[in-house]
Design a protein around this motif. Sequence first.
Motif, PDB file in Angstrom:
ATOM      1  N   GLY A 163     -38.067  58.126 -13.092  1.00  0.00           N
ATOM      2  CA  GLY A 163     -39.164  57.803 -12.529  1.00  0.00           C
ATOM      3  C   GLY A 163     -39.366  56.414 -12.223  1.00  0.00           C
ATOM      4  O   GLY A 163     -40.627  55.950 -12.446  1.00  0.00           O
ATOM      5  N   ALA A 164     -38.470  55.506 -12.117  1.00  0.00           N
ATOM      6  CA  ALA A 164     -38.431  54.092 -12.164  1.00  0.00           C
ATOM      7  C   ALA A 164     -39.305  53.284 -11.242  1.00  0.00           C
ATOM      8  O   ALA A 164     -39.849  52.318 -11.433  1.00  0.00           O
ATOM      9  N   VAL A 186     -33.563  55.114 -12.964  1.00  0.00           N
ATOM     10  CA  VAL A 186     -33.330  56.133 -12.253  1.00  0.00           C
ATOM     11  C   VAL A 186     -34.501  56.470 -11.190  1.00  0.00           C
ATOM     12  O   VAL A 186     -35.568  56.254 -11.714  1.00  0.00           O
ATOM     13  N   THR A 187     -34.232  56.691  -9.913  1.00  0.00           N
ATOM     14  CA  THR A 187     -35.164  56.803  -8.986  1.00  0.00           C
ATOM     15  C   THR A 187     -34.613  57.875  -7.926  1.00  0.00           C
ATOM     16  O   THR A 187     -33.537  57.993  -7.717  1.00  0.00           O
ATOM     17  N   THR A 229     -40.423  59.588 -17.727  1.00  0.00           N
ATOM     18  CA  THR A 229     -41.757  59.788 -17.082  1.00  0.00           C
ATOM     19  C   THR A 229     -42.183  60.955 -16.336  1.00  0.00           C
ATOM     20  O   THR A 229     -43.360  61.208 -15.810  1.00  0.00           O
ATOM     21  N   VAL A 230     -41.221  61.620 -16.215  1.00  0.00           N
ATOM     22  CA  VAL A 230     -41.175  62.852 -15.005  1.00  0.00           C
ATOM     23  C   VAL A 230     -41.268  64.287 -15.699  1.00  0.00           C
ATOM     24  O   VAL A 230     -42.001  64.894 -15.130  1.00  0.00           O
ATOM     25  N   GLY A 231     -40.530  64.434 -16.924  1.00  0.00           N
ATOM     26  CA  GLY A 231     -40.760  65.778 -17.443  1.00  0.00           C
ATOM     27  C   GLY A 231     -39.923  66.572 -16.726  1.00  0.00           C
ATOM     28  O   GLY A 231     -38.905  66.570 -16.375  1.00  0.00           O
ATOM     29  N   GLY A 232     -40.268  68.033 -17.120  1.00  0.00           N
ATOM     30  CA  GLY A 232     -39.398  69.091 -16.588  1.00  0.00           C
ATOM     31  C   GLY A 232     -38.068  69.195 -17.010  1.00  0.00           C
ATOM     32  O   GLY A 232     -37.862  68.894 -18.118  1.00  0.00           O
ATOM     33  N   ALA A 250     -41.453  60.216 -24.186  1.00  0.00           N
ATOM     34  CA  ALA A 250     -41.763  61.392 -23.054  1.00  0.00           C
ATOM     35  C   ALA A 250     -43.218  61.311 -22.978  1.00  0.00           C
ATOM     36  O   ALA A 250     -43.988  61.381 -23.796  1.00  0.00           O
ATOM     37  N   CYS A 251     -43.632  60.875 -21.456  1.00  0.00           N
ATOM     38  CA  CYS A 251     -45.119  60.695 -21.302  1.00  0.00           C
ATOM     39  C   CYS A 251     -45.384  61.284 -20.065  1.00  0.00           C
ATOM     40  O   CYS A 251     -46.630  61.018 -19.717  1.00  0.00           O
ATOM     41  N   GLY A 252     -44.528  61.831 -19.201  1.00  0.00           N
ATOM     42  CA  GLY A 252     -44.977  62.473 -17.816  1.00  0.00           C
ATOM     43  C   GLY A 252     -44.514  63.847 -17.575  1.00  0.00           C
ATOM     44  O   GLY A 252     -43.892  64.442 -18.487  1.00  0.00           O
TER      45      GLY A 252
END
Length: 337
Positions: A163-164, A186-187, A229-232, A250-252
Amino acid sequence: MNNFKDESFRAIRVEEVAPGKFDQLLVKRQVTDLPDNPLLLSVSHSSLNFKDAMSAFGNRSITRVYPHTPGIDAVGKVLEDRSGTFKAGTELLVTGYDLGMNAPGGLAEMVAIPPGWALPLPQGLTARESMALGTAGLTAALCIEKLLESGAVPEDGEVLVTGATGGVGSIAVALLAKLGFRVAAVTGKLEAADFLTELGAWKVLDRDTLAPFASKAMAKPLWAWAVDTVGGETLFNVIKSLAYGGGVAACGMAAGAQFHANVFPFILRGISLLGVDSVELPIGKKIAVWRQLSNEWYIGDKLSMIAEDISLEQTPEFLARLHRGHGIGRYVVNMSL
């Protein structure tokens, strides 16, 4: 608040206009509409976070009751503090706790909060810079602190950031690069590759790079450490591809709150899953991290690239952009525009 009870101010107001349909409106409100908290601030700047977008579009896991004013970040000067904690005119910074979730938030020209939520604006940061960072910057710094506490050093190898192009991700890229790490960003927005390179990314990868790992119990070790930042499912695909002894902060949960997992990366490679919260963090810890962001981790030269200034009138448009996943970097809401 008694001295200001006749004052009015502008605010974003989210209203449920039909079942499941929410509008974001710019309205005039009275100070007497605010909670009867001791600390009243005149907000100079706020910022937009994905959590604000979720609140603005009716996510009741974030905000239970509507109408509501979102905004989990705010900076401004003390108008009144009946608790005696802060003097009038003191510039204060507020991030997290219940601000903008179930208490009226920072997307307004005034907020009334408990004094325990606020800290003095750190010396070395302008009000605008504090909101260019905001909750996103605090979270990114906490993620990196977790990696450093786990033993991360630049010599270990690449650090992956998912989620950069988002708020947390872009600031994490800039902070890690400042600290000498080689960052693999990564984006899903490869058109923003130049943006990430300017922030200090060593390489930019399409998020589909991680997709082939989904069917595997473990993947080839590719990265020493990571900030997710994205999880899942992305989170566990990252875990599978970390090198021995590595870890991911992990934060999202933009990609989801759940993922399928197995124990192999943990028991065969000693991988650490490091949870990060910036919302309910004790105020003393927040002060320490903000002090670091204003000193040795200062990235003011990058914040001008990361953050775009918008007006309060523009806020509904940009909340919709964030909600659709089209945001890049950070958006600072300047109340004077």
